[in-house]
Write a protein that holds these residues in place. Structure first.
Motif, PDB file in Angstrom:
ATOM      1  N   LEU A 862       0.841  -1.197   0.000  1.00  0.00           N
ATOM      2  CA  LEU A 862       0.000   0.000   0.000  1.00  0.00           C
ATOM      3  C   LEU A 862       0.873   1.243   0.000  1.00  0.00           C
ATOM      4  N   GLU A 863       1.867   1.242   0.868  1.00  0.00           N
ATOM      5  CA  GLU A 863       2.771   2.376   0.994  1.00  0.00           C
ATOM      6  C   GLU A 863       3.435   2.675  -0.357  1.00  0.00           C
ATOM      7  N   LYS A 864       3.883   1.599  -1.003  1.00  0.00           N
ATOM      8  CA  LYS A 864       4.577   1.777  -2.275  1.00  0.00           C
ATOM      9  C   LYS A 864       3.621   2.199  -3.407  1.00  0.00           C
ATOM     10  N   SER A 865       2.352   1.904  -3.230  1.00  0.00           N
ATOM     11  CA  SER A 865       1.403   2.167  -4.320  1.00  0.00           C
ATOM     12  C   SER A 865       0.921   3.615  -4.357  1.00  0.00           C
ATOM     13  N   SER A 867       0.835   7.179  -5.236  1.00  0.00           N
ATOM     14  CA  SER A 867       1.341   7.937  -6.396  1.00  0.00           C
ATOM     15  C   SER A 867       2.333   7.173  -7.268  1.00  0.00           C
ATOM     16  N   ALA A 868       2.302   5.869  -7.255  1.00  0.00           N
ATOM     17  CA  ALA A 868       3.159   5.108  -8.170  1.00  0.00           C
ATOM     18  C   ALA A 868       2.604   3.705  -8.333  1.00  0.00           C
ATOM     19  N   LYS A 869       2.911   3.100  -9.441  1.00  0.00           N
ATOM     20  CA  LYS A 869       2.500   1.711  -9.636  1.00  0.00           C
ATOM     21  C   LYS A 869       3.464   0.805  -8.874  1.00  0.00           C
ATOM     22  N   VAL A 870       2.932  -0.223  -8.227  1.00  0.00           N
ATOM     23  CA  VAL A 870       3.825  -1.118  -7.490  1.00  0.00           C
ATOM     24  C   VAL A 870       4.453  -2.097  -8.469  1.00  0.00           C
ATOM     25  N   ALA A 871       5.792  -2.184  -8.386  1.00  0.00           N
ATOM     26  CA  ALA A 871       6.478  -3.193  -9.189  1.00  0.00           C
ATOM     27  C   ALA A 871       6.705  -4.410  -8.292  1.00  0.00           C
ATOM     28  N   GLN A 872       6.224  -5.539  -8.758  1.00  0.00           N
ATOM     29  CA  GLN A 872       6.212  -6.733  -7.916  1.00  0.00           C
ATOM     30  C   GLN A 872       7.618  -7.125  -7.443  1.00  0.00           C
ATOM     31  N   LYS A 873       8.558  -7.059  -8.376  1.00  0.00           N
ATOM     32  CA  LYS A 873       9.931  -7.505  -8.067  1.00  0.00           C
ATOM     33  C   LYS A 873      10.544  -6.676  -6.956  1.00  0.00           C
ATOM     34  N   GLU A 874      10.434  -5.392  -7.147  1.00  0.00           N
ATOM     35  CA  GLU A 874      11.057  -4.455  -6.210  1.00  0.00           C
ATOM     36  C   GLU A 874      10.449  -4.617  -4.817  1.00  0.00           C
ATOM     37  N   GLU A 909      -6.997   8.745  -2.806  1.00  0.00           N
ATOM     38  CA  GLU A 909      -7.524   9.256  -1.543  1.00  0.00           C
ATOM     39  C   GLU A 909      -7.725   8.117  -0.541  1.00  0.00           C
ATOM     40  N   ARG A 910      -8.237   7.026  -1.077  1.00  0.00           N
ATOM     41  CA  ARG A 910      -8.502   5.852  -0.233  1.00  0.00           C
ATOM     42  C   ARG A 910      -7.183   5.254   0.266  1.00  0.00           C
ATOM     43  N   LYS A 911      -6.179   5.227  -0.603  1.00  0.00           N
ATOM     44  CA  LYS A 911      -4.868   4.690  -0.202  1.00  0.00           C
ATOM     45  C   LYS A 911      -4.302   5.471   0.989  1.00  0.00           C
ATOM     46  N   ARG A 912      -4.374   6.812   0.859  1.00  0.00           N
ATOM     47  CA  ARG A 912      -3.815   7.652   1.910  1.00  0.00           C
ATOM     48  C   ARG A 912      -4.546   7.451   3.224  1.00  0.00           C
TER      49      ARG A 912
END
Ligand SMILES: [Zn+2]
Length: 971
Positions: A862-865, A867-874, A909-912
């Motif tokens: 969630l934190e990584k997502s 304002s950015a797309k989460v990259a699975q590998k990273e 908004e929901r993520k935050r």
């Protein structure tokens, strides 16, 4: 509605006794001056009028609760034709009107005789409207009431007109005006049936010739004269040969009077039917081409000269009429014409438009599949062709010196050239005819000579009006452009007439100022009329100098007082009161007043007052429909306001007219909506009544459970939403929040709280009353009577009308509690969905809350997502840095696969918001709600952690658990 009437009467009396709406200057408070267009007392008000006035009252009541010293006054507009024409119709025993008054408005039949006198009518309906305004509970300061024929008001208007004249805003001269030939008066919007503003346009009359005879064809598109193939006459209409200013014209009989009103000398020499001339030839003055005269039913002899030129290539009407003749030669034969005559009549394309063939009219007609000259679609086809030609069209080779010029340019040049060469002449005509005067006569255009005008055409004045508009708030904002347009196109407006009630022009007493001109700055008069009435100041003492001092601060007050024998203190008080309440903070009216009254108000303020005193806001609203259709006498669906009040109660009517539409939309009043509003208010009343039986002491915060905190947190959100909506006068939205959304949450809370009050009784009652307190306050502007009653019941101090609007308490916002409660709701929903899908009636339901490592993984993702797309590998790499997760690497990787899409598509908004919460202890939340879940789902409930070893999990469902989505097993 006995129940509502009793409460309403009680509070209306209390308000009046306590004088809480009588507003005087109070320097300790910010002021707010709100007005709404005063009514013409020429009939009782119906529910449609209720909307504008109720909205203004809601605005006033809201601002009062926001801490403003609010003034809402009211007056009555006796002046002008609305009252006069209505009384006249009654005197003429107009059957429709009599039927309306007797059947719809229940006016005693023997009273009607008296009302035929304009003054008696105005007085009667004045009192009738005022009673309705009291019964619906408007918070009006009635000490400031006046009528526009009060002699003191007349003095005020005289002063205003002197100022306008001194400023160079009044002109005298000859101008075209809308005119009623029967009354012999100019007509404006307020004088016509259906309140239509007569729109005057300038036609070009092109003189086609047959020897000495002139066939004057009236057109709005003179540039198309090069494409004329024939002339149209209506074969069944009466035409005349007449001497018009020394020329022999062939014109419709109907146009004779019109031309006379346009100051032409007309003498009729012969009268005949149009068919007599069919088949004759005339000459086009622009091309010298000989063209025939053809018959056409669409030619309206009442429009302009009744002689029409035919341009089939560019006018769809002409094209279709010509095609009709071509297909049915009998249409010509009946006039003794051979069909070969048609061979020489072909559309002449003379404007080139990209995207169209040489004959644009043919393209449009084909596209819309139009066959007959009576097809209403022709109107659209005409507009479409014209729009394209006007914006993109260029004149073709066959137009001589105009070749290559744009249509916009050629239009003016051709017109000017033809007029200069004596081949054409201008003629004014109403563009939106037929416009009917209130006396039912069709209005025409008259060149009015030696008439007094307010010169709204003055460029410097338009600039001032724009300046005011630019600095003003317009609600809704989308109407601003309409105001800009009106300011731009307004021109000289006739401001006086010879008959009726009102104020005489101070410098030319033969004239009486008309009603759209004596109602532009009267808001200023409200600020002082209280003193005029209280001290019985005679009109003679209200000299121009007195008004100059009061409104403009000019002159030496002692000298003025001495000269007029007025008390210095009173003069100073009036000046101070004006300075306190002005400028006007908000002006309310229906949107149909934008083309006249509202814009005139802007103009006149800028002419009379300095910039600091210009109005600050205009609020315009739409109409009211009844049960989904337009309110109209012919539909018999008009409900008189007072009848509605007696039937439904004031608060339900107020809610009913404001709850179905935002500002510009048409509101839809119905019995159902009024009934549903009264049901809601009654429920609220009963609930409050029950609540008062329990102790509602404040309880310490530590006693509040998650559920209580949830309710109070939701309440803050609703207060925020309702306040935001009210600030924009989005009253429908506010009502929705206050009544529906709040109620939904409240019902949920009641459901959650019931059955296990026990020692929680006091806490729950406390939460109840906190919600009810806020709801009552917020509902007060719209349903003031019921809210006073609730307020009193709950032991509130003073009047709720005078208390403060609630403000959100941030310390009570608890998103953790909100998410916990949302979890319970979604768990119930998911369970019910499974039950529905499987048709199972479960005995036992198990819930499994996601394990710690899933929460850890989910939170990181969630934190990584944000304002950015989460990259699975990273993400995986980072998570593997934690030893406990590394031990479960395979499971973690699989889990990420399951959640990544959901996170990547979740609104920011929901993520935050979720990030702020961190994690919630789902097992604990569900355990606390266990009793409730068992009641709701009627089954035994067990709650486990996902990896709890003692869990009952025969189908291995636990592993499906995810944060905020516990796994479910049913048996
Ligand atoms: Zn008339």
């Amino acid at each position: 509605m006995e129940f509502f009437r009793k409460i309403e009467e009680k509070w209306q009396k209390e308000w009046e006794k306590a004088k809480i709406f009588e507003t005087d200057p109070d320097l300790k408070k910010p002021k707010c001056f709100i007005t709404v267009a005063y009514p013409y007392p020429n009939s009782p008000q119906h529910i449609g009028h209720g909307r504008t006035y109720t909205l203004a009252d809601v605005h006033a009541r809201y601002m009062r609760m926001r801490g403003y010293n609010v003034l809402l006054p009211m007056a009555f507009h006796y002046t002008g034709t609305p009252v006069l024409a209505m009384a006249k119709r009654l005197a003429d025993n107009d059957k429709g009107l009599v039927a309306d008054f007797v059947n719809v408005y229940k006016i005693p039949r023997d009273k009607l005789k008296d009302l035929a006198d304009p003054m008696a009518m105005a007085c009667y309906f004045h009192q009738e409207i005022k009673s309705g305004m009291k019964e619906i509970g408007y918070s009006i300061d009635w000490r400031r009431e006046f009528t526009t024929i009060d002699p003191q008001y007349n003095r005020f208007i005289e002063w205003q007109f002197q100022k306008l004249r001194e400023g160079g805003y009044i002109s005298r001269g000859s101008h075209p005006v809308g005119w009623c030939p029967k009354d012999g008066n100019p007509v404006g919007q307020h004088d016509t049936v259906g309140d239509v503003e007569p729109e005057i346009g300038e036609f070009t009359v092109i003189k086609f010739r047959q020897g000495e005879l002139v066939f004057p064809t009236a057109t709005l598109r003179p540039e198309t004269v090069f494409g004329v193939t024939n002339i149209w006459l209506n074969p069944k209409s009466k035409y005349v040969r007449a001497d018009v200013d020394g020329e022999q014209w062939i014109i419709s009989q109907d146009s004779v009077e019109k031309l006379k009103h346009l100051n032409r000398k007309v003498k009729v020499l012969a009268t005949f039917e149009g068919k007599k001339l069919i088949g004759e030839y005339v000459e086009n003055p622009a091309t010298d081409m000989r063209i025939p005269i053809f018959p056409a039913d669409f030619v309206d002899p009442k429009n302009a000269t009744g002689v029409v030129m035919s341009v089939p290539a560019h006018a769809p009407y002409d094209y279709v009429a010509l095609e009709n003749i071509r297909k049915e030669p009998s249409r010509l034969k009946q006039y003794g014409l051979a069909t070969e005559i048609m061979d020489s009549v072909k559309p002449i394309g003379m404007i080139e438009v990209p995207g169209y063939s040489e004959i644009p009219a043919a393209d449009a007609v084909k596209k819309m599949n139009i066959q007959e000259q009576t097809d209403p679609k022709l109107e659209n086809a005409t507009k479409e062709v014209y729009r394209h030609e006007y914006h993109n069209g260029k004149l073709r080779h066959n137009t001589g010196k105009y070749y290559g010029s744009s249509v916009a340019e050629a239009k003016d040049r051709v017109k000017e050239d033809l007029i200069r060469e004596g081949k054409a002449t201008p003629m004014y005509e109403l563009l939106n005819r037929p416009v009917l005067c209130r006396c039912k006569t069709e209005c025409i255009v008259k060149i009015f000579e030696d008439q007094w005008f307010i010169n709204y055409g003055k460029p410097e004045w338009k600039a001032l009006a724009h300046k005011n508009l630019d600095n003003m708030e317009i609600l809704p904002e989308e109407l601003r452009q309409e105001f800009n347009n009106v300011i731009d196109w307004l021109h000289e407006k006739a401001c006086a007439r010879k008959s009726g009630m009102g104020t005489r022009l101070p410098w030319d007493k033969d004239w009486i100022i008309e009603s759209l001109s004596d109602s532009t700055i009267y808001m200023a008069y409200y600020t002082i009329v209280k003193h005029i009435k209280q001290h019985k100041i005679q009109p003679a003492k209200l000299t121009d100098e007195v008004f100059d001092y009061i409104f403009l601060g000019e002159g030496e007050v002692r000298q003025i007082a001495k000269k007029t024998d007025l008390d210095v203190k009173i003069l100073e008080k009036m000046h101070n009161e004006f300075m306190y309440f002005y400028p006007l903070d908000s002006r309310h009216s229906g949107r149909e007043l934008i083309p006249n009254h509202l814009t005139f108000m802007i103009f006149n303020h800028t002419a009379i007052f300095p910039q600091e005193q210009w109005p600050r806001q205009i609020v315009a609203n739409g109409h009211v429909m009844m049960e989904g259709s337009k309110m109209s006498k012919s539909f018999g669906n008009i409900i008189p306001l007072r009848e509605a009040l007696a039937k439904f109660g004031a608060d339900p009517v107020r809610l009913g007219v404001l709850s179905t539409a935002e500002l510009l939309q048409d509101a839809d009043f119905s019995h159902t909506i009024a009934k549903s509003m009264s049901d809601r208010l009654e429920r609220l009343y009963r609930f409050a009544f029950e609540l008062t039986k329990t102790s509602r002491k404040k309880v310490p915060k530590r006693l509040l459970t998650a559920m209580d905190r949830w309710m109070l947190s939701r309440l803050q959100e609703h207060v925020k939403e309702a306040t935001k909506a009210m600030d924009k006068l989005a009253v429908r939205k506010a009502i929705h929040t206050i009544l529906y959304e709040m109620d939904q949450d409240f019902q949920w809370y009641q459901k959650r709280a019931s059955g296990k009050e026990g020692n929680r009784k006091a806490t729950i009652a406390h939460v109840f009353s906190e919600v009810l307190d806020a709801q009552t306050r917020m509902l007060t502007p719209v349903a003031p009577h019921m809210c006073e009653e609730l307020w009193e019941m709950m032991g509130g101090k003073g009047f709720v009308a005078q208390t403060t609007w609630p403000s959100p308490d941030e310390s009570k916002v608890d998103i953790n509690a909100e998410e916990s409660e949302a979890l319970i709701k979604s768990v119930i929903e998911d369970t019910q969905n499974i039950m529905k899908a499987t048709g199972q009636k479960p005995r036992k339901i198990c819930y499994y809350a996601a394990s710690q490592w899933k929460w850890q993984t989910w939170s990181k993702a969630l934190e990584k997502s944000v304002s950015a797309k989460v990259a699975q590998k990273e993400l995986m790499k980072e998570l593997m840095a934690k030893p406990d997760l590394r031990a479960n690497a395979q499971k973690v990787s699989k889990f990420i696969g399951q959640i990544i899409d959901e996170l990547n598509t979740m609104p920011e908004e929901r993520k935050r918001r979720l990030l702020k919460i961190g994690s919630i202890d789902e097992a604990q939340v569900l355990k606390e709600a266990k009793d409730f879940l068992e009641r709701e789902l009627n089954a035994k409930i067990s709650i486990y952690e996902e990896e709890e070893t003692e869990r009952y999990d025969p189908k291995s469902r636990a592993q499906l658990a995810r944060p905020y989505r516990p796994a479910i097993f049913i048996e």
